[in-house]
Design an enzyme around this catalytic site. Structure first.
Site, mmCIF file in Angstrom:
data_model
loop_
_atom_site.group_PDB
_atom_site.id
_atom_site.type_symbol
_atom_site.label_atom_id
_atom_site.label_comp_id
_atom_site.label_asym_id
_atom_site.label_seq_id
_atom_site.Cartn_x
_atom_site.Cartn_y
_atom_site.Cartn_z
ATOM 1 C CB CYS A 77 -0.921 0.002 1.214
ATOM 2 S SG CYS A 77 -1.876 1.524 1.346
ATOM 3 C CG HIS A 220 -7.296 7.398 -0.461
ATOM 4 N ND1 HIS A 220 -7.698 6.081 -0.549
ATOM 5 C CD2 HIS A 220 -7.325 7.873 -1.735
ATOM 6 C CE1 HIS A 220 -7.949 5.772 -1.809
ATOM 7 N NE2 HIS A 220 -7.742 6.849 -2.546
#
Ligand SMILES: [Zn+2]
Length: 392
Positions: A77, A220
């Site tokens: 990630c 996000h």
């Protein structure tokens, strides 16, 4: 530095390919101690905005984005903090909220390393480069004078906002204090991006869930600084102007008052905000959240309204998470007045909606919606509001 109107600290560092990264909050304590060790080379951005003469709107063509990261394994990630053996977009080993310019942006301001766009237009005599012809973008009326095959560099900026360092968290898991830090980042970026040359509108949003198109599962959101006014905002401003001509009043004020008087679609109310399912909702579960005192942009919210928003928004998101057997995929969209237009009439508000209508059932944009822009909603807005009220 400490940001205006909040106690949140902001620190800016530069990533190895020259992009800025901003930490909001007190972690890490000394950001400069964590340089980017990846030695990235800058990505050449080749975005072009083309004018759709029939619909009267810009379409961004961004071919370089085909190579961007798509749903990587958790261990890869790019939004997790860096560690001894993994160097991500965020060099620090921990953070509260981090914002950086997207490495594969849809929109990017022209610079020395980004000058290829105009050549693409100039190389084809059938394409007119409108950049010099219309220095002030935004107005649909002005745009209607453009040629049939018109393009311009797709300037602007795309940023990524990491809401938490915890990979498996979601926005609804944040504490109110953490949401305040996210809000400080939204306010700061809205002000700074609006001040950049050529930016006409700043849009903060979140895509949550693979079903809705999120390519990374780490919590996000994104911020787009557009070099033009988006079609939906342009339509809202035109509706406002027409309403003011006919009635002499503000359309947003009257719509909010009508919903508050009708009561049937109210989901949540507090002293500074009302959340309701709009009368003509497009999506199965769709909630609009308005401050009672109309302001054009996030930067104009008072401290009290900001603090209350954090509690209310978490409540709403948690209701969305309880709608179905798993967390609902959603889009959360801040609507703000454009930079140079609408400051007197536009009402800052947030639109939150899911494309899911029942467990395992998604509403797709099919023939009528995608082909004609004509929406049909299978769930009555009053029923959706009643369900969301019960989930408290
Ligand atoms: Zn992550």
């Amino acid at each position: 530095m400490t940001l205006d109107n909040s106690r949140v600290r902001k620190s800016t560092v530069t990533l190895s390919d020259g992009r800025p990264l901003m930490y909001f909050g007190t972690v890490p304590e000394r950001p400069a101690d964590y340089p980017d060790r990846r030695q990235l080379t800058a990505v050449r951005v080749q975005s072009q905005a083309r004018w759709d003469r029939l619909l009267g709107e810009w379409v961004v063509i961004a071919g370089h984005r085909q190579d961007r990261t798509f749903q990587p394994a958790d261990s890869q990630c790019p939004l997790c903090p860096s560690s001894a053996d993994s160097h991500t977009e965020i060099p620090a080993p921990e953070y509260e909220v981090a914002v950086f310019e997207n490495r594969f942006p849809t929109l990017k301001a022209a610079s020395a390393g980004n000058g290829g766009q105009r050549n693409a237009a100039e190389g084809d005599p059938s394409l007119l480069d409108a950049d010099s012809a219309r220095p002030a973008a935004g107005s649909l009326r002005e745009d209607s004078r453009l040629g049939l095959l018109t393009s311009r560099p797709a300037g602007g900026r795309c940023e990524v906002v990491c809401f938490s360092q915890h990979h498996a968290a979601s926005f609804a898991d944040l504490s109110p204090a953490q949401v305040e830090t996210v809000m400080a980042a939204w306010v700061d970026r809205s002000a700074e991006l609006a001040a950049q040359p050529g930016v006409e509108q700043v849009y903060c949003f979140e895509n949550r869930g693979a079903e809705i198109g999120a390519t990374l599962s780490h919590p996000h959101g994104q911020i787009y600084a557009y070099p033009y006014i988006t079609p939906r905002t342009d339509r809202m401003l035109a509706s406002c102007a027409g309403y003011r001509r006919e009635c002499g009043r503000n359309l947003f004020d009257d719509l909010l008052a009508a919903e508050r008087a009708d009561r049937a679609r109210i989901v949540l109310e507090s002293s500074h905000w009302t959340a309701f399912v709009p009368y003509a909702a497009h999506w199965p579960y769709e909630v609009h959240l308005y401050p009672h005192r109309r302001v054009p942009r996030l930067t104009a919210l008072t401290g009290a309204a900001r603090a209350e928003f954090c509690e209310l928004y978490l409540d709403l998101l948690r209701r969305f998470d309880r709608l179905f057997d798993g967390p609902a995929p959603y889009i959360s969209a801040w609507h703000q007045a454009p930079v140079h237009r609408g400051g007197d009439d536009f009402a800052l508000h947030l639109e939150l909606f899911t494309i899911q209508r029942a467990p395992g059932k998604l509403k797709y944009l099919a023939g009528s919606e995608a082909g004609m822009g004509a929406f049909a909603n299978d769930l009555a807005p009053e029923a959706a509001a009643a369900r969301l009220r019960q989930l408290g």
